[in-house]
Design a protein around this motif. Structure first.
Motif, PDB file in Angstrom:
ATOM      1  N   MET A   1      -0.615   9.459 -43.828  1.00 38.48           N
ATOM      2  CA  MET A   1      -1.942   9.799 -43.335  1.00 38.48           C
ATOM      3  C   MET A   1      -1.832  10.235 -41.874  1.00 38.48           C
ATOM      4  O   MET A   1      -1.122   9.633 -41.087  1.00 38.48           O
ATOM      5  CB  MET A   1      -2.873   8.580 -43.457  1.00 38.48           C
ATOM      6  N   GLY A   2      -2.552  11.279 -41.486  1.00 42.49           N
ATOM      7  CA  GLY A   2      -2.508  11.792 -40.130  1.00 42.49           C
ATOM      8  C   GLY A   2      -3.419  11.024 -39.198  1.00 42.49           C
ATOM      9  O   GLY A   2      -4.206  10.169 -39.611  1.00 42.49           O
ATOM     10  N   ASP A   3      -3.296  11.344 -37.930  1.00 47.35           N
ATOM     11  CA  ASP A   3      -4.139  10.706 -36.918  1.00 47.35           C
ATOM     12  C   ASP A   3      -5.593  11.100 -37.088  1.00 47.35           C
ATOM     13  O   ASP A   3      -5.914  12.190 -37.556  1.00 47.35           O
ATOM     14  CB  ASP A   3      -3.698  11.124 -35.513  1.00 47.35           C
ATOM     15  N   ARG A   4      -6.467  10.198 -36.677  1.00 42.54           N
ATOM     16  CA  ARG A   4      -7.903  10.479 -36.615  1.00 42.54           C
ATOM     17  C   ARG A   4      -8.301  10.368 -35.160  1.00 42.54           C
ATOM     18  O   ARG A   4      -7.797   9.518 -34.426  1.00 42.54           O
ATOM     19  CB  ARG A   4      -8.707   9.478 -37.457  1.00 42.54           C
ATOM     20  N   TRP A   5      -9.200  11.252 -34.753  1.00 39.49           N
ATOM     21  CA  TRP A   5      -9.680  11.264 -33.384  1.00 39.49           C
ATOM     22  C   TRP A   5     -11.131  10.859 -33.320  1.00 39.49           C
ATOM     23  O   TRP A   5     -11.937  11.221 -34.186  1.00 39.49           O
ATOM     24  CB  TRP A   5      -9.574  12.657 -32.786  1.00 39.49           C
ATOM     25  N   SER A   6     -11.455  10.115 -32.292  1.00 35.15           N
ATOM     26  CA  SER A   6     -12.835   9.876 -31.907  1.00 35.15           C
ATOM     27  C   SER A   6     -13.202  11.051 -31.008  1.00 35.15           C
ATOM     28  O   SER A   6     -12.500  11.338 -30.044  1.00 35.15           O
ATOM     29  CB  SER A   6     -12.932   8.553 -31.146  1.00 35.15           C
ATOM     30  N   VAL A   7     -14.292  11.760 -31.352  1.00 35.30           N
ATOM     31  CA  VAL A   7     -14.696  12.961 -30.622  1.00 35.30           C
ATOM     32  C   VAL A   7     -16.016  12.673 -29.924  1.00 35.30           C
ATOM     33  O   VAL A   7     -17.004  12.317 -30.574  1.00 35.30           O
ATOM     34  CB  VAL A   7     -14.861  14.160 -31.580  1.00 35.30           C
ATOM     35  N   GLU A   8     -16.018  12.811 -28.606  1.00 37.13           N
ATOM     36  CA  GLU A   8     -17.242  12.569 -27.829  1.00 37.13           C
ATOM     37  C   GLU A   8     -17.519  13.753 -26.919  1.00 37.13           C
ATOM     38  O   GLU A   8     -16.592  14.360 -26.397  1.00 37.13           O
ATOM     39  CB  GLU A   8     -17.096  11.316 -26.966  1.00 37.13           C
ATOM     40  N   VAL A   9     -18.813  14.048 -26.758  1.00 33.54           N
ATOM     41  CA  VAL A   9     -19.238  15.080 -25.817  1.00 33.54           C
ATOM     42  C   VAL A   9     -20.151  14.415 -24.804  1.00 33.54           C
ATOM     43  O   VAL A   9     -21.136  13.769 -25.178  1.00 33.54           O
ATOM     44  CB  VAL A   9     -19.995  16.226 -26.523  1.00 33.54           C
ATOM     45  N   THR A  62     -14.146  14.655 -24.944  1.00 31.54           N
ATOM     46  CA  THR A  62     -13.069  13.674 -24.897  1.00 31.54           C
ATOM     47  C   THR A  62     -12.590  13.415 -26.313  1.00 31.54           C
ATOM     48  O   THR A  62     -13.400  13.201 -27.227  1.00 31.54           O
ATOM     49  CB  THR A  62     -13.549  12.355 -24.268  1.00 31.54           C
ATOM     50  N   LEU A  63     -11.288  13.433 -26.480  1.00 32.31           N
ATOM     51  CA  LEU A  63     -10.656  13.094 -27.756  1.00 32.31           C
ATOM     52  C   LEU A  63      -9.814  11.849 -27.537  1.00 32.31           C
ATOM     53  O   LEU A  63      -9.064  11.767 -26.561  1.00 32.31           O
ATOM     54  CB  LEU A  63      -9.748  14.234 -28.233  1.00 32.31           C
ATOM     55  N   ALA A  64      -9.951  10.891 -28.428  1.00 30.96           N
ATOM     56  CA  ALA A  64      -9.152   9.664 -28.349  1.00 30.96           C
ATOM     57  C   ALA A  64      -8.692   9.292 -29.752  1.00 30.96           C
ATOM     58  O   ALA A  64      -9.359   9.628 -30.744  1.00 30.96           O
ATOM     59  CB  ALA A  64      -9.972   8.524 -27.757  1.00 30.96           C
ATOM     60  N   LEU A  65      -7.557   8.626 -29.846  1.00 28.84           N
ATOM     61  CA  LEU A  65      -7.103   8.144 -31.142  1.00 28.84           C
ATOM     62  C   LEU A  65      -8.119   7.131 -31.647  1.00 28.84           C
ATOM     63  O   LEU A  65      -8.473   6.187 -30.925  1.00 28.84           O
ATOM     64  CB  LEU A  65      -5.721   7.515 -31.036  1.00 28.84           C
ATOM     65  N   ALA A  66      -8.607   7.339 -32.851  1.00 30.20           N
ATOM     66  CA  ALA A  66      -9.672   6.488 -33.382  1.00 30.20           C
ATOM     67  C   ALA A  66      -9.236   5.039 -33.540  1.00 30.20           C
ATOM     68  O   ALA A  66     -10.034   4.123 -33.317  1.00 30.20           O
ATOM     69  CB  ALA A  66     -10.165   7.043 -34.721  1.00 30.20           C
ATOM     70  N   ASP A  67      -7.972   4.798 -33.882  1.00 26.68           N
ATOM     71  CA  ASP A  67      -7.546   3.419 -34.140  1.00 26.68           C
ATOM     72  C   ASP A  67      -7.192   2.640 -32.875  1.00 26.68           C
ATOM     73  O   ASP A  67      -7.317   1.425 -32.845  1.00 26.68           O
ATOM     74  CB  ASP A  67      -6.387   3.390 -35.140  1.00 26.68           C
ATOM     75  N   THR A  68      -6.793   3.334 -31.799  1.00 26.52           N
ATOM     76  CA  THR A  68      -6.383   2.620 -30.588  1.00 26.52           C
ATOM     77  C   THR A  68      -7.255   2.906 -29.368  1.00 26.52           C
ATOM     78  O   THR A  68      -7.208   2.169 -28.394  1.00 26.52           O
ATOM     79  CB  THR A  68      -4.936   2.973 -30.206  1.00 26.52           C
ATOM     80  N   GLY A  69      -7.991   4.015 -29.404  1.00 31.07           N
ATOM     81  CA  GLY A  69      -8.792   4.410 -28.246  1.00 31.07           C
ATOM     82  C   GLY A  69      -7.990   5.130 -27.175  1.00 31.07           C
ATOM     83  O   GLY A  69      -8.521   5.500 -26.134  1.00 31.07           O
ATOM     84  N   GLU A  70      -6.691   5.357 -27.429  1.00 23.10           N
ATOM     85  CA  GLU A  70      -5.851   6.062 -26.462  1.00 23.10           C
ATOM     86  C   GLU A  70      -6.343   7.502 -26.309  1.00 23.10           C
ATOM     87  O   GLU A  70      -6.502   8.221 -27.293  1.00 23.10           O
ATOM     88  CB  GLU A  70      -4.400   6.064 -26.931  1.00 23.10           C
ATOM     89  N   VAL A  71      -6.592   7.905 -25.068  1.00 19.61           N
ATOM     90  CA  VAL A  71      -7.130   9.234 -24.801  1.00 19.61           C
ATOM     91  C   VAL A  71      -6.064  10.304 -25.057  1.00 19.61           C
ATOM     92  O   VAL A  71      -4.947  10.210 -24.566  1.00 19.61           O
ATOM     93  CB  VAL A  71      -7.677   9.341 -23.357  1.00 19.61           C
ATOM     94  N   VAL A  72      -6.465  11.308 -25.844  1.00 19.54           N
ATOM     95  CA  VAL A  72      -5.611  12.449 -26.158  1.00 19.54           C
ATOM     96  C   VAL A  72      -5.938  13.598 -25.202  1.00 19.54           C
ATOM     97  O   VAL A  72      -5.069  14.298 -24.727  1.00 19.54           O
ATOM     98  CB  VAL A  72      -5.825  12.891 -27.619  1.00 19.54           C
ATOM     99  N   PHE A  73      -7.242  13.791 -24.931  1.00 22.66           N
ATOM    100  CA  PHE A  73      -7.701  14.838 -24.014  1.00 22.66           C
ATOM    101  C   PHE A  73      -8.999  14.379 -23.390  1.00 22.66           C
ATOM    102  O   PHE A  73      -9.825  13.804 -24.085  1.00 22.66           O
ATOM    103  CB  PHE A  73      -7.913  16.169 -24.773  1.00 22.66           C
ATOM    104  N   PRO A  74      -9.232  14.601 -22.110  1.00 23.01           N
ATOM    105  CA  PRO A  74      -8.364  15.306 -21.168  1.00 23.01           C
ATOM    106  C   PRO A  74      -7.223  14.426 -20.704  1.00 23.01           C
ATOM    107  O   PRO A  74      -7.326  13.196 -20.708  1.00 23.01           O
ATOM    108  CB  PRO A  74      -9.299  15.635 -20.006  1.00 23.01           C
ATOM    109  N   PRO A  75      -6.126  15.072 -20.305  1.00 25.07           N
ATOM    110  CA  PRO A  75      -4.986  14.282 -19.826  1.00 25.07           C
ATOM    111  C   PRO A  75      -5.341  13.552 -18.534  1.00 25.07           C
ATOM    112  O   PRO A  75      -6.179  14.018 -17.769  1.00 25.07           O
ATOM    113  CB  PRO A  75      -3.905  15.338 -19.582  1.00 25.07           C
ATOM    114  N   GLU A  76      -4.716  12.420 -18.352  1.00 20.07           N
ATOM    115  CA  GLU A  76      -4.925  11.679 -17.116  1.00 20.07           C
ATOM    116  C   GLU A  76      -4.254  12.415 -15.966  1.00 20.07           C
ATOM    117  O   GLU A  76      -3.182  12.982 -16.138  1.00 20.07           O
ATOM    118  CB  GLU A  76      -4.357  10.267 -17.226  1.00 20.07           C
TER     119      GLU A  76
END
Length: 77
Positions: A1-9, A62-76
């Motif tokens: 199964m691939g990653d899932r992202w939490s997508v917020e605007v 903002t995109l974050a890994l749904a299972d961990t909350g680790e931010v994918v974008f924007p980069p730190e």
């Protein structure tokens, strides 16, 4: 199964450019006030949604890994 992202605007930052809809028409929509909303706040990780976030002129997405909350974008910085 691939990653899932939490997508917020962040609608306080969104300027309604529509770039997100151009890059990922299945991932974003603009409301009557031209504010962006994710079609699904949790989506499969994909290049179109990433391109939409990267193409946002004000980095309102903002995109974050749904299972961990680790931010994918924007980069730190």
């Amino acid at each position: 199964m691939g990653d899932r992202w939490s997508v917020e605007v962040d609608r306080g930052v969104c300027i309604g450019s529509g770039m997100c809809v151009n890059h990922a028409p299945d991932g974003f929509r603009l409301d009557s006030a031209r504010q962006s909303h994710p079609v699904d706040p949790e989506a499969d990780a994909n290049e179109r949604v990433l391109a939409a976030a990267e193409g946002c002129p004000v980095e309102a997405i903002t995109l974050a890994l749904a299972d961990t909350g680790e931010v994918v974008f924007p980069p730190e910085d």
